[in-house]
Design a protein around this motif. Structure first.
Motif, mmCIF file in Angstrom:
data_model
loop_
_atom_site.group_PDB
_atom_site.id
_atom_site.type_symbol
_atom_site.label_atom_id
_atom_site.label_comp_id
_atom_site.label_asym_id
_atom_site.label_seq_id
_atom_site.Cartn_x
_atom_site.Cartn_y
_atom_site.Cartn_z
ATOM 1 N N ALA A 152 0.843 -1.206 0.000
ATOM 2 C CA ALA A 152 0.000 0.000 0.000
ATOM 3 C C ALA A 152 0.876 1.252 0.000
ATOM 4 O O ALA A 152 0.542 2.255 -0.662
ATOM 5 C CB ALA A 152 -0.924 -0.011 1.212
ATOM 6 N N ASP A 153 1.994 1.228 0.731
ATOM 7 C CA ASP A 153 2.915 2.363 0.722
ATOM 8 C C ASP A 153 3.527 2.539 -0.677
ATOM 9 O O ASP A 153 3.705 3.665 -1.143
ATOM 10 C CB ASP A 153 4.037 2.163 1.753
ATOM 11 C CG ASP A 153 3.526 2.208 3.181
ATOM 12 O OD1 ASP A 153 2.606 3.006 3.465
ATOM 13 O OD2 ASP A 153 4.045 1.430 4.015
ATOM 14 N N SER A 154 3.819 1.432 -1.318
ATOM 15 C CA SER A 154 4.367 1.499 -2.680
ATOM 16 C C SER A 154 3.349 2.115 -3.632
ATOM 17 O O SER A 154 3.693 2.954 -4.473
ATOM 18 C CB SER A 154 4.748 0.107 -3.168
ATOM 19 O OG SER A 154 5.796 -0.422 -2.400
ATOM 20 N N ARG A 155 2.087 1.710 -3.491
ATOM 21 C CA ARG A 155 1.025 2.288 -4.338
ATOM 22 C C ARG A 155 0.890 3.788 -4.084
ATOM 23 O O ARG A 155 0.695 4.574 -5.018
ATOM 24 C CB ARG A 155 -0.298 1.590 -4.067
ATOM 25 C CG ARG A 155 -0.432 0.270 -4.739
ATOM 26 C CD ARG A 155 -1.878 -0.238 -4.726
ATOM 27 N NE ARG A 155 -1.922 -1.552 -5.315
ATOM 28 C CZ ARG A 155 -1.785 -2.686 -4.644
ATOM 29 N NH1 ARG A 155 -1.614 -2.663 -3.342
ATOM 30 N NH2 ARG A 155 -1.815 -3.842 -5.273
ATOM 31 N N SER A 156 0.991 4.175 -2.841
ATOM 32 C CA SER A 156 0.892 5.594 -2.488
ATOM 33 C C SER A 156 2.044 6.387 -3.108
ATOM 34 O O SER A 156 1.845 7.487 -3.632
ATOM 35 C CB SER A 156 0.884 5.745 -0.966
ATOM 36 O OG SER A 156 0.840 7.092 -0.598
ATOM 37 N N LEU A 157 3.265 5.834 -3.042
ATOM 38 C CA LEU A 157 4.408 6.505 -3.655
ATOM 39 C C LEU A 157 4.220 6.631 -5.171
ATOM 40 O O LEU A 157 4.506 7.684 -5.757
ATOM 41 C CB LEU A 157 5.701 5.725 -3.377
ATOM 42 C CG LEU A 157 6.325 5.882 -2.003
ATOM 43 C CD1 LEU A 157 7.530 4.959 -1.866
ATOM 44 C CD2 LEU A 157 6.727 7.312 -1.744
ATOM 45 N N LEU A 158 3.753 5.571 -5.784
ATOM 46 C CA LEU A 158 3.529 5.591 -7.228
ATOM 47 C C LEU A 158 2.472 6.626 -7.601
ATOM 48 O O LEU A 158 2.620 7.373 -8.572
ATOM 49 C CB LEU A 158 3.118 4.204 -7.716
ATOM 50 C CG LEU A 158 2.881 4.066 -9.211
ATOM 51 C CD1 LEU A 158 4.169 4.313 -9.978
ATOM 52 C CD2 LEU A 158 2.330 2.686 -9.533
ATOM 53 N N GLU A 159 1.413 6.695 -6.807
ATOM 54 C CA GLU A 159 0.353 7.669 -7.068
ATOM 55 C C GLU A 159 0.884 9.095 -6.939
ATOM 56 O O GLU A 159 0.586 9.954 -7.765
ATOM 57 C CB GLU A 159 -0.801 7.446 -6.091
ATOM 58 C CG GLU A 159 -1.949 8.412 -6.285
ATOM 59 C CD GLU A 159 -3.020 8.214 -5.235
ATOM 60 O OE1 GLU A 159 -3.416 9.226 -4.628
ATOM 61 O OE2 GLU A 159 -3.423 7.058 -5.006
ATOM 62 N N GLU A 160 1.690 9.359 -5.901
ATOM 63 C CA GLU A 160 2.252 10.702 -5.720
ATOM 64 C C GLU A 160 3.192 11.063 -6.871
ATOM 65 O O GLU A 160 3.156 12.188 -7.368
ATOM 66 C CB GLU A 160 3.008 10.799 -4.391
ATOM 67 C CG GLU A 160 2.113 10.933 -3.189
ATOM 68 C CD GLU A 160 2.897 11.075 -1.890
ATOM 69 O OE1 GLU A 160 4.106 10.757 -1.873
ATOM 70 O OE2 GLU A 160 2.297 11.512 -0.902
ATOM 71 N N ALA A 161 4.022 10.127 -7.276
ATOM 72 C CA ALA A 161 4.948 10.393 -8.381
ATOM 73 C C ALA A 161 4.179 10.674 -9.668
ATOM 74 O O ALA A 161 4.504 11.613 -10.410
ATOM 75 C CB ALA A 161 5.894 9.216 -8.568
ATOM 76 N N THR A 162 3.143 9.893 -9.925
ATOM 77 C CA THR A 162 2.338 10.097 -11.131
ATOM 78 C C THR A 162 1.623 11.438 -11.088
ATOM 79 O O THR A 162 1.583 12.161 -12.088
ATOM 80 C CB THR A 162 1.327 8.946 -11.305
ATOM 81 O OG1 THR A 162 2.033 7.703 -11.304
ATOM 82 C CG2 THR A 162 0.542 9.076 -12.586
ATOM 83 N N ARG A 163 1.052 11.785 -9.939
ATOM 84 C CA ARG A 163 0.389 13.083 -9.794
ATOM 85 C C ARG A 163 1.365 14.231 -10.011
ATOM 86 O O ARG A 163 1.032 15.234 -10.633
ATOM 87 C CB ARG A 163 -0.246 13.203 -8.402
ATOM 88 C CG ARG A 163 -1.645 12.686 -8.368
ATOM 89 C CD ARG A 163 -2.450 13.034 -7.127
ATOM 90 N NE ARG A 163 -1.881 13.947 -6.188
ATOM 91 C CZ ARG A 163 -1.699 13.685 -4.886
ATOM 92 N NH1 ARG A 163 -2.036 12.517 -4.403
ATOM 93 N NH2 ARG A 163 -1.194 14.587 -4.078
ATOM 94 N N PHE A 164 2.581 14.091 -9.494
ATOM 95 C CA PHE A 164 3.576 15.141 -9.665
ATOM 96 C C PHE A 164 3.929 15.319 -11.141
ATOM 97 O O PHE A 164 3.966 16.432 -11.654
ATOM 98 C CB PHE A 164 4.843 14.845 -8.858
ATOM 99 C CG PHE A 164 5.885 15.910 -8.996
ATOM 100 C CD1 PHE A 164 5.797 17.073 -8.257
ATOM 101 C CD2 PHE A 164 6.934 15.763 -9.883
ATOM 102 C CE1 PHE A 164 6.742 18.073 -8.393
ATOM 103 C CE2 PHE A 164 7.885 16.750 -10.035
ATOM 104 C CZ PHE A 164 7.786 17.917 -9.282
ATOM 105 N N VAL A 165 4.173 14.208 -11.832
ATOM 106 C CA VAL A 165 4.546 14.293 -13.244
ATOM 107 C C VAL A 165 3.388 14.849 -14.070
ATOM 108 O O VAL A 165 3.577 15.716 -14.914
ATOM 109 C CB VAL A 165 4.998 12.914 -13.775
ATOM 110 C CG1 VAL A 165 5.201 12.940 -15.277
ATOM 111 C CG2 VAL A 165 6.273 12.464 -13.082
ATOM 112 N N LYS A 166 2.184 14.387 -13.816
ATOM 113 C CA LYS A 166 1.030 14.891 -14.565
ATOM 114 C C LYS A 166 0.698 16.311 -14.156
ATOM 115 O O LYS A 166 0.203 17.093 -14.977
ATOM 116 C CB LYS A 166 -0.182 13.993 -14.341
ATOM 117 C CG LYS A 166 -0.084 12.692 -15.088
ATOM 118 C CD LYS A 166 -1.314 11.867 -14.917
ATOM 119 C CE LYS A 166 -1.241 10.601 -15.735
ATOM 120 N NZ LYS A 166 -2.430 9.774 -15.581
ATOM 121 N N GLY A 167 0.962 16.690 -12.929
ATOM 122 C CA GLY A 167 0.724 18.063 -12.471
ATOM 123 C C GLY A 167 1.591 19.046 -13.219
ATOM 124 O O GLY A 167 1.159 20.146 -13.579
ATOM 125 N N GLY A 168 2.812 18.656 -13.513
ATOM 126 C CA GLY A 168 3.695 19.493 -14.303
ATOM 127 C C GLY A 168 3.159 19.687 -15.704
ATOM 128 O O GLY A 168 3.336 20.719 -16.333
#
Length: 175
Positions: A152-168
């Motif tokens: 679940a922590d790995s999924r959370s990290l992946l979600e944050e990284a994806t949000r950051f990249v798409k946010g840019g």
């Protein structure tokens, strides 16, 4: 002698003069030549255009697209990789993205050094800074403090990284 003369006259009467062949074609030969030449020219032009189109280089992928592809690829491995190794790989993907997209030396700095540099001047919005700070702190917690992370922590990290990249992506589209 008379018999020879009689024979030649007889043969001449029996043999008819052969007429030349009659051309029954309704299309003149020059028109066939021109049509063949035009057809072969068009065929050659078509082959040349197809060959030329295939030889054109594709534009290089943007850092955002590269990062999103890498995140998508690692998403498939989330169950097979330990959370420790997963956090290292996701962190590397995000750091490479920030380095290539914004020309920031994230890969040569510690998370603390990078976050301190961001407080002085940054191409990121406040929300992106918070998201990046949370992501880097959680990765450091898993990598260096040996926090007992779960999938679940790995999924959370992946979600944050994806949000950051798409946010840019949204920030550049609005600019």
């Amino acid at each position: 002698m008379m018999s020879i003369l009689f024979m030649s006259t007889f043969l001449a009467e029996e043999c008819h003069v052969i007429a030349p062949p009659v051309d029954y074609s309704l299309v003149p030969p020059w028109l066939i030549f021109v049509a063949t030449f035009a057809g072969l020219t068009l065929l050659g032009l078509g082959v040349w255009l197809i060959w030329r189109k295939q030889k054109q280089p594709q534009p290089p992928k943007l850092p955002r697209d590269i990062a999103l592809d890498a995140l998508e690829q690692i998403h498939a491995e989330i169950e097979r990789i330990s959370p420790y190794r997963f956090s290292i790989r996701v962190s590397d993907i995000l750091r490479r993205y920030v380095t290539e997209q914004y020309a920031l030396p994230v890969t040569r700095q510690t998370s603390v050094e990078f976050l301190n540099a961001l407080t002085k001047s940054s191409p990121f919005s406040e929300e992106e800074k918070r998201l990046l700070e949370d992501f880097l702190n959680r990765c450091d917690l898993i990598k260096f403090a040996r926090y007992d992370a779960t999938t679940a922590d790995s999924r959370s990290l992946l979600e944050e990284a994806t949000r950051f990249v798409k946010g840019g992506e949204l920030a550049i589209a609005l600019a």
